[in-house]
Design an enzyme around this catalytic site. Structure first.
Site, PDB file in Angstrom:
ATOM      1  N   ARG A 103       7.051-109.088  42.226  1.00 31.88           N
ATOM      2  CA  ARG A 103       5.650-109.504  42.227  1.00 31.88           C
ATOM      3  C   ARG A 103       4.925-109.217  43.537  1.00 31.88           C
ATOM      4  O   ARG A 103       3.693-109.114  43.566  1.00 31.88           O
ATOM      5  CB  ARG A 103       5.550-111.026  41.966  1.00 31.88           C
ATOM      6  N   ARG A 139       8.541-120.245  31.031  1.00 29.02           N
ATOM      7  CA  ARG A 139       8.424-119.738  32.415  1.00 29.02           C
ATOM      8  C   ARG A 139       9.772-119.372  33.043  1.00 29.02           C
ATOM      9  O   ARG A 139       9.944-119.436  34.260  1.00 29.02           O
ATOM     10  CB  ARG A 139       7.708-120.735  33.336  1.00 29.02           C
ATOM     11  N   ARG A 156       8.449-117.597  39.119  1.00 27.82           N
ATOM     12  CA  ARG A 156       8.632-117.859  40.539  1.00 27.82           C
ATOM     13  C   ARG A 156       9.939-118.518  40.943  1.00 27.82           C
ATOM     14  O   ARG A 156      10.296-118.508  42.123  1.00 27.82           O
ATOM     15  CB  ARG A 156       7.460-118.713  41.055  1.00 27.82           C
ATOM     16  N   ASP A 211       0.166-113.359  30.107  1.00 21.80           N
ATOM     17  CA  ASP A 211      -0.641-114.561  30.309  1.00 21.80           C
ATOM     18  C   ASP A 211      -1.550-114.681  29.099  1.00 21.80           C
ATOM     19  O   ASP A 211      -1.958-113.671  28.512  1.00 21.80           O
ATOM     20  CB  ASP A 211      -1.470-114.446  31.589  1.00 21.80           C
ATOM     21  N   TYR A 265     -10.694-122.303  29.093  1.00 23.01           N
ATOM     22  CA  TYR A 265     -10.757-121.406  30.245  1.00 23.01           C
ATOM     23  C   TYR A 265     -12.122-120.743  30.346  1.00 23.01           C
ATOM     24  O   TYR A 265     -12.711-120.644  31.414  1.00 23.01           O
ATOM     25  CB  TYR A 265      -9.672-120.327  30.165  1.00 23.01           C
TER      26      TYR A 265
END
Lengths: 351, 351
Positions: free
Chosen positions: B45, B32, B36, B81, B157
């Site tokens: 973004r 990551r 963010r 992703d 998921y």
């Protein structure tokens, strides 16, 4: 403290199993057995906030007793939350539905320690002893289990402000300000000790200490930052004379270290086979657990197969049957009733 | 496939470390790292949904390159992703901010298998190869890492419909309908294999397979239900000729079993010391990790102390420095830049 008359009562199955004494069949109870899986619980809870439930003796007693009536489990566990004592000393905590405990002003610095005054159960939270009195009056020979949060888990809630995935703020505080973090844990240990003492004086016959979030720590950090405080907690409650269970989920890597805190029994997560737990911990601890909580979702055949497999892997002496974590809200309660009967039937000694 | 010219390029530090070859200093990258924690990422973004970013080659390339420019890490990782290929074959998936992937119609029965058609990267998701081409053009000698979801995590998921704490529905399906669950995993393995093949053909020089949720399984269940499928995945991508990393968080109890799937390197969670991982896995695997992601939150002194401690515990050969999980969004990026320099400085061989 408990007086003379109790001495004539038979020692409950649960207590004997936790003391690793021979039992005629294995005791069963479920973490979160009082809760959302039961329609009668959902009915009582309607419109009543969680912490208000905990502070209303009649309601607390009612939901504590529901699973005993329905499932015939061998123990009740006091309906409460580990943050109840913290809220009772004036820390603003709200249990938000679908979230968990949310702290109005999270702990960030040494000044925040002053907000954690000592907890006086008789004055701050007399409703719990009242509830225990009602419950034990109804339970007869079935014992009631009390509980408290372990210092690290309580500290995580206070520092994070809400349940978090990996307790990053709490763990960063431990790294950056170890002395402050240690003082916070010591103060929280005192609160849990006071709470457990008061619960035992009111009549609970075993206690469980939940270190729900400890699994986010490495063993080295747990040993350095947490173990000394948890060990003091277990030492100080030893004189209460009731069996003490220590439990964390997702903390298989900490099992030996958590056992060194000095409980009588270790709760085991479903990911650690009981035979492995026995091998790693030795004979000195009773084990509690550890059916995967998803098993009761998967139908009666799976339930029977997995229960038999678990019992075949479990120690003969010193085993309390439980799930490896709390009952999932989507569980069909009929499956839990069936599970209790199954464990009793399989483990009943022919006489 | 890659053609002749590459053979004249030096093999990247990352690739040599993953092959357990001697290196002049240890390579560093962060899970990551594109994300963010970076203000330049948050700017790009703004207003762009996650999956749209992944399907827009220019934007994908930009955010993939940002951490390489800023921190000087030794590898880029493709911004994507694990659900991207699934969404590309028409399964309704949306990545909700603060939640994660949400599946419009979760998988519940055998009929749902028909919705999982085979994935043709060139037709279904050509934007990824385009992005890889832009990125590798800019990166020069720094390698790009590709990735995919492992079958169990993708299945979780699809069955849960959203990220869940313990994957209860998915695990209940595995218990109740093991044949269906296995078929689902096999189909998802095919999708990830196709995705990884296409990424390598487009130019990635290493791949990481994320089994993010595997930690909710016991070792016995993992071995029975998941390992054979993950092993097939690793076997089928072996001929692509790039190093293959296998990673799960909170899965210390599965380390040996996950290694049996056959990767070249194992990513290690911060809760398992690298020396323990080496002892448990033997010399046959490179190790990647595993600084606690909260360490960069705790100031420069803690950062240096913990980094030195980690490097002292790490194997000399076959170690890629990384965090033990993804960069936390609240991380100060300056601390990561400092960390890269620190690792380079400490591990640089005097010549």
């Amino acid at each position: 403290m408990t007086a003379g008359p109790e001495e004539n009562r038979p020692t409950p199955l649960l207590v004997r199993a936790l003391r690793r004494e021979p039992v005629e069949r294995k005791p069963v109870w479920f973490m979160r057995q009082a809760g959302r899986s039961l329609p009668e619980y959902r009915k009582v809870r309607q419109g009543v906030p969680m912490l208000e439930m905990c502070r209303t003796p009649d309601l607390c007693a009612e939901v504590t007793l529901q699973p005993v009536r329905r499932h015939g489990v061998d123990a009740a566990i006091l309906f409460s939350d580990i943050v109840t004592p913290i809220e009772a000393i004036g820390i603003g905590v709200e249990i938000q539905s679908g979230v968990g405990p949310v702290v109005a002003e999270p702990f960030r610095s040494r000044a925040d320690l002053d907000r954690l005054r000592s907890f006086e159960p008789e004055a701050d939270l007399p409703e719990v002893a009242e509830a225990i009195s009602i419950i034990t009056g109804e339970l007869g020979e079935t014992p009631l289990i009390g509980f408290a949060g372990a210092p690290f888990t309580l500290a995580s809630y206070l520092v994070e402000g809400r349940p978090s995935k990996s307790q990053e703020r709490a763990r960063a505080m431990q790294l950056e300000e170890p002395a402050l973090f240690r003082d916070l844990l010591e103060r929280l240990a005192d609160i849990s000790i006071a709470s457990l003492r008061s619960q035992v004086e009111a009549g609970v016959q075993a206690v469980q200490v939940f270190d729900s979030w400890a699994g986010s720590l490495s063993e080295a950090t747990y040993r350095e930052a947490v173990l000394p405080v948890s060990r003091r907690l277990f030492t100080e409650i030893e004189s209460l004379g009731v069996p003490r269970i220590h439990f964390a989920v997702n903390a298989g890597h900490l099992m030996e270290a958590m056992a060194e805190a000095g409980p009588d029994a270790m709760g085991v997560d479903w990911r650690t086979p009981l035979s492995q737990a026995r091998r790693r911990l030795g004979e000195g601890f009773a084990l509690q657990g550890n059916l995967d909580p998803t098993v009761p979702l998967a139908g009666p055949e799976v339930l029977e197969r997995e229960t038999r497999a678990l019992l075949a892997d479990a120690p003969e002496l010193g085993h309390v049957f439980n799930l490896g974590h709390g009952v999932l809200p989507s569980t069909d309660p009929a499956m839990l009733t069936e599970l209790v009967g199954l464990v009793h039937q399989i483990t009943e000694k022919a006489n």
